[in-house]
Enzyme design. Structure first.
Site, PDB file in Angstrom:
ATOM      1  N   ASN A   7     -10.187  -0.445   0.421  1.00 22.69           N
ATOM      2  CA  ASN A   7      -8.731  -0.306   0.386  1.00 22.69           C
ATOM      3  C   ASN A   7      -8.226  -0.840  -0.963  1.00 22.69           C
ATOM      4  OD1 ASN A   7      -5.973  -0.603   0.656  1.00 22.69           O
ATOM      5  ND2 ASN A   7      -6.048  -1.509   2.691  1.00 22.69           N
ATOM      6  N   HIS A  54      -3.287   7.020   2.769  1.00 19.72           N
ATOM      7  CA  HIS A  54      -3.709   5.747   2.182  1.00 19.72           C
ATOM      8  C   HIS A  54      -5.051   5.387   2.813  1.00 19.72           C
ATOM      9  CE1 HIS A  54      -4.114   1.646   1.140  1.00 19.72           C
ATOM     10  NE2 HIS A  54      -3.726   1.164   2.311  1.00 19.72           N
ATOM     11  N   CYS A  78       0.818  -1.219   0.000  1.00 21.44           N
ATOM     12  CA  CYS A  78       0.000   0.000   0.000  1.00 21.44           C
ATOM     13  C   CYS A  78       0.854   1.274   0.000  1.00 21.44           C
ATOM     14  CB  CYS A  78      -0.942   0.002   1.190  1.00 21.44           C
ATOM     15  SG  CYS A  78      -1.935  -1.491   1.264  1.00 21.44           S
TER      16      CYS A  78
HETATM   17  N1  COA Z   1     -18.501  -8.926   9.478  1.00 25.43           N
HETATM   18  C1  COA Z   1     -18.979  -9.215  10.693  1.00 25.43           C
HETATM   19  N2  COA Z   1     -18.204  -9.599  11.715  1.00 25.43           N
HETATM   20  C2  COA Z   1     -16.882  -9.664  11.480  1.00 25.43           C
HETATM   21  C3  COA Z   1     -16.323  -9.393  10.229  1.00 25.43           C
HETATM   22  C4  COA Z   1     -17.186  -9.013   9.201  1.00 25.43           C
HETATM   23  N3  COA Z   1     -16.763  -8.695   7.959  1.00 25.43           N
HETATM   24  N4  COA Z   1     -14.982  -9.561  10.303  1.00 25.43           N
HETATM   25  C5  COA Z   1     -14.711  -9.937  11.558  1.00 25.43           C
HETATM   26  N5  COA Z   1     -15.849 -10.011  12.286  1.00 25.43           N
HETATM   27  C6  COA Z   1     -16.014 -10.356  13.689  1.00 25.43           C
HETATM   28  C7  COA Z   1     -14.870 -11.184  14.217  1.00 25.43           C
HETATM   29  O1  COA Z   1     -15.065 -12.546  13.936  1.00 25.43           O
HETATM   30  C8  COA Z   1     -14.927 -10.877  15.690  1.00 25.43           C
HETATM   31  O2  COA Z   1     -15.933 -11.653  16.261  1.00 25.43           O
HETATM   32  P1  COA Z   1     -15.744 -12.294  17.736  1.00 25.43           P
HETATM   33  O3  COA Z   1     -15.562 -11.111  18.651  1.00 25.43           O
HETATM   34  O4  COA Z   1     -17.014 -13.043  17.922  1.00 25.43           O
HETATM   35  O5  COA Z   1     -14.509 -13.129  17.624  1.00 25.43           O
HETATM   36  C9  COA Z   1     -15.399  -9.415  15.746  1.00 25.43           C
HETATM   37  O6  COA Z   1     -15.982  -9.147  14.461  1.00 25.43           O
HETATM   38  C10 COA Z   1     -14.289  -8.414  15.999  1.00 25.43           C
HETATM   39  O7  COA Z   1     -13.230  -8.696  15.137  1.00 25.43           O
HETATM   40  P2  COA Z   1     -11.878  -7.912  15.232  1.00 25.43           P
HETATM   41  O8  COA Z   1     -10.917  -8.459  14.214  1.00 25.43           O
HETATM   42  O9  COA Z   1     -11.421  -7.844  16.641  1.00 25.43           O
HETATM   43  O10 COA Z   1     -12.364  -6.440  14.788  1.00 25.43           O
HETATM   44  P3  COA Z   1     -11.594  -5.094  14.818  1.00 25.43           P
HETATM   45  O11 COA Z   1     -12.391  -4.105  15.547  1.00 25.43           O
HETATM   46  O12 COA Z   1     -10.141  -5.249  15.176  1.00 25.43           O
HETATM   47  O13 COA Z   1     -11.633  -4.673  13.268  1.00 25.43           O
HETATM   48  C11 COA Z   1     -10.410  -4.655  11.217  1.00 25.43           C
HETATM   49  C12 COA Z   1     -11.035  -5.503  12.286  1.00 25.43           C
HETATM   50  C13 COA Z   1      -9.731  -5.568  10.196  1.00 25.43           C
HETATM   51  C14 COA Z   1     -11.482  -3.839  10.535  1.00 25.43           C
HETATM   52  C15 COA Z   1      -9.366  -3.691  11.852  1.00 25.43           C
HETATM   53  O14 COA Z   1      -8.510  -4.415  12.692  1.00 25.43           O
HETATM   54  C16 COA Z   1      -8.552  -2.989  10.817  1.00 25.43           C
HETATM   55  O15 COA Z   1      -9.065  -2.244  10.004  1.00 25.43           O
HETATM   56  N6  COA Z   1      -7.221  -3.136  10.852  1.00 25.43           N
HETATM   57  C17 COA Z   1      -6.356  -2.548   9.856  1.00 25.43           C
HETATM   58  C18 COA Z   1      -6.410  -3.371   8.621  1.00 25.43           C
HETATM   59  C19 COA Z   1      -5.816  -2.678   7.443  1.00 25.43           C
HETATM   60  O16 COA Z   1      -6.005  -1.512   7.270  1.00 25.43           O
HETATM   61  N7  COA Z   1      -5.114  -3.430   6.615  1.00 25.43           N
HETATM   62  C20 COA Z   1      -4.526  -2.967   5.418  1.00 25.43           C
HETATM   63  C21 COA Z   1      -3.390  -2.093   5.718  1.00 25.43           C
HETATM   64  S1  COA Z   1      -2.639  -1.514   4.296  1.00 25.43           S
END
Ligand code: COA
Length: 325
Positions: A282, A252, A112
């Site tokens: 993204n 980004h 990215c």
């Molecule tokens: N829809 C519904 N529920 C979802 C889901 C979806 N698409 N994806 C995950 N979940 C659930 C998980 O299973 C988890 O359930 P549980 O609590 O029963 O285990 C819950 O939602 C929370 O998941 P978690 O991964 O802890 O969520 P989060 O608040 O950390 O958000 C991201 C996840 C990926 C959105 C966040 O961590 C993020 O944006 N990180 C940066 C990623 C990024 O930008 N990557 C590219 C960089 S270039």
């Protein structure tokens, strides 16, 4: 002093729009979850065309707007992790499509952060007097490497390509300050498409292969906010400027919450950060040039405006550029 300035922008974006509700029909997710956690409402997904189709579309728009003949383009750099082939490069495929017969063409891979790395490389060729101009494009078809059965990653990404024409300039402005960084020791936090060695003479245990994007979302979130903050502080300090001197911050587009947290830490009003993730998701190396092109088309960018572009991603890599329009 010789600098390189952005002379034109352009984009090639898939027409097909997939909303959060569309995804909720094929996996256990919801518009509410995706919007709240990421700010994403929809993304453009290729209907089957590969990267070269969209990078070439972007390139054609850029050169048309710049009013430059394809044969006069001297360098083509494409930033991507999803080229059609391992070889030829995505840049060579653009070269063929647009007929830039005199250009040198190659790809850079910094996930990215790739577009910023590409601009940085092209800027050096121009400053050194080797080339007078460069087409720099960031493009991805992430839909071909995400795991459509993994709701925690596939909902985040989209496809598209966009870029700029950089031109040699002898007046003040252009690319003013940059900060690039890499931290390979944390590479496992975000990976895609692991191709394990496999041949008939293998002596080692078969290694783990993974065709998809894998990610520790929380670790990436923390890394990203930290790098936006330190990158912005670094380039402002190096340039002797304050946040008030900057017309727009163009991050980004990975997650609207990452931008919110970083803006708060920097004590810069959120509105000064250009965010369009709601409509694209993204798009990795394409996200910053898609945003720049959109801003340009909306007439938001004026000669002399100072912009800070900041990116972060797999590698781990990051980059921040201070650019004068
Ligand atoms: N829809 C519904 N529920 C979802 C889901 C979806 N698409 N994806 C995950 N979940 C659930 C998980 O299973 C988890 O359930 P549980 O609590 O029963 O285990 C819950 O939602 C929370 O998941 P978690 O991964 O802890 O969520 P989060 O608040 O950390 O958000 C991201 C996840 C990926 C959105 C966040 O961590 C993020 O944006 N990180 C940066 C990623 C990024 O930008 N990557 C590219 C960089 S270039």
């Amino acid at each position: 002093m010789v600098t390189s300035r952005i002379a034109a922008t352009g984009a090639g974006i898939p027409d097909q729009i997939i909303t959060n509700d569309d995804l909720a029909k094929i996996m256990d997710t919801s518009d509410e979850w995706i919007r709240q956690r990421t700010g994403i409402g929809e993304r453009h997904i290729s209907g089957g065309e590969d990267l070269s189709y969209y990078t070439s579309k972007a390139a054609k728009q850029i050169i048309e707007r710049a009013g430059i003949a394809p044969a006069d383009i001297e360098l083509i750099v494409v930033a991507t992790v999803t080229a059609d082939y391992c070889t030829p490069s995505a840049a060579c495929m653009v070269q063929k499509e647009i007929g830039a017969v005199n250009a040198v063409a190659f790809d850079v891979t910094a996930a990215c952060s790739g577009f910023l790395y590409g601009v940085s490389v092209a800027d050096k060729f121009i400053r050194c007097g080797i080339y007078k101009n460069a087409l720099v494009i960031g493009g991805e078809i992430l839909s071909k490497i995400v795991d459509w059965k993994d709701r925690s990653t596939c909902v985040l990404f989209g496809d598209g390509a966009a870029g700029v024409l950089l031109e040699r300039s002898e007046s003040a402005g252009g690319i003013l300050v940059e900060e690039l960084g890499s931290k390979g020791e944390d590479y496992e936090v975000l990976t895609a498409r692991r191709l394990a060695p496999a041949n008939v003479f293998n002596k080692l245990e078969p290694q783990k292969e993974c065709g998809h994007v894998t990610m520790d979302g929380r670790a990436v979130f923390k890394f990203a906010t930290k790098k936006i903050v330190s990158g912005v502080e670094h380039v402002l300090e190096t340039a002797g400027l304050s946040a008030e001197d900057i017309t727009y911050f163009v991050p980004h587009q990975a997650n609207a919450r990452i931008v919110e947290v970083a803006a708060k830490k920097l004590k810069i009003p959120q509105e000064r950060f250009y965010v369009n993730i709601e409509h694209y998701g993204n798009t990795s190396a394409a996200s910053i040039p898609i945003a720049l092109n959109e801003m340009n088309e909306k007439g938001l960018l004026h000669k002399g405006d100072k912009l800070i572009l900041c990116g972060f991603g797999g590698g781990l890599t990051w980059g921040t550029l201070l650019v004068q329009w």
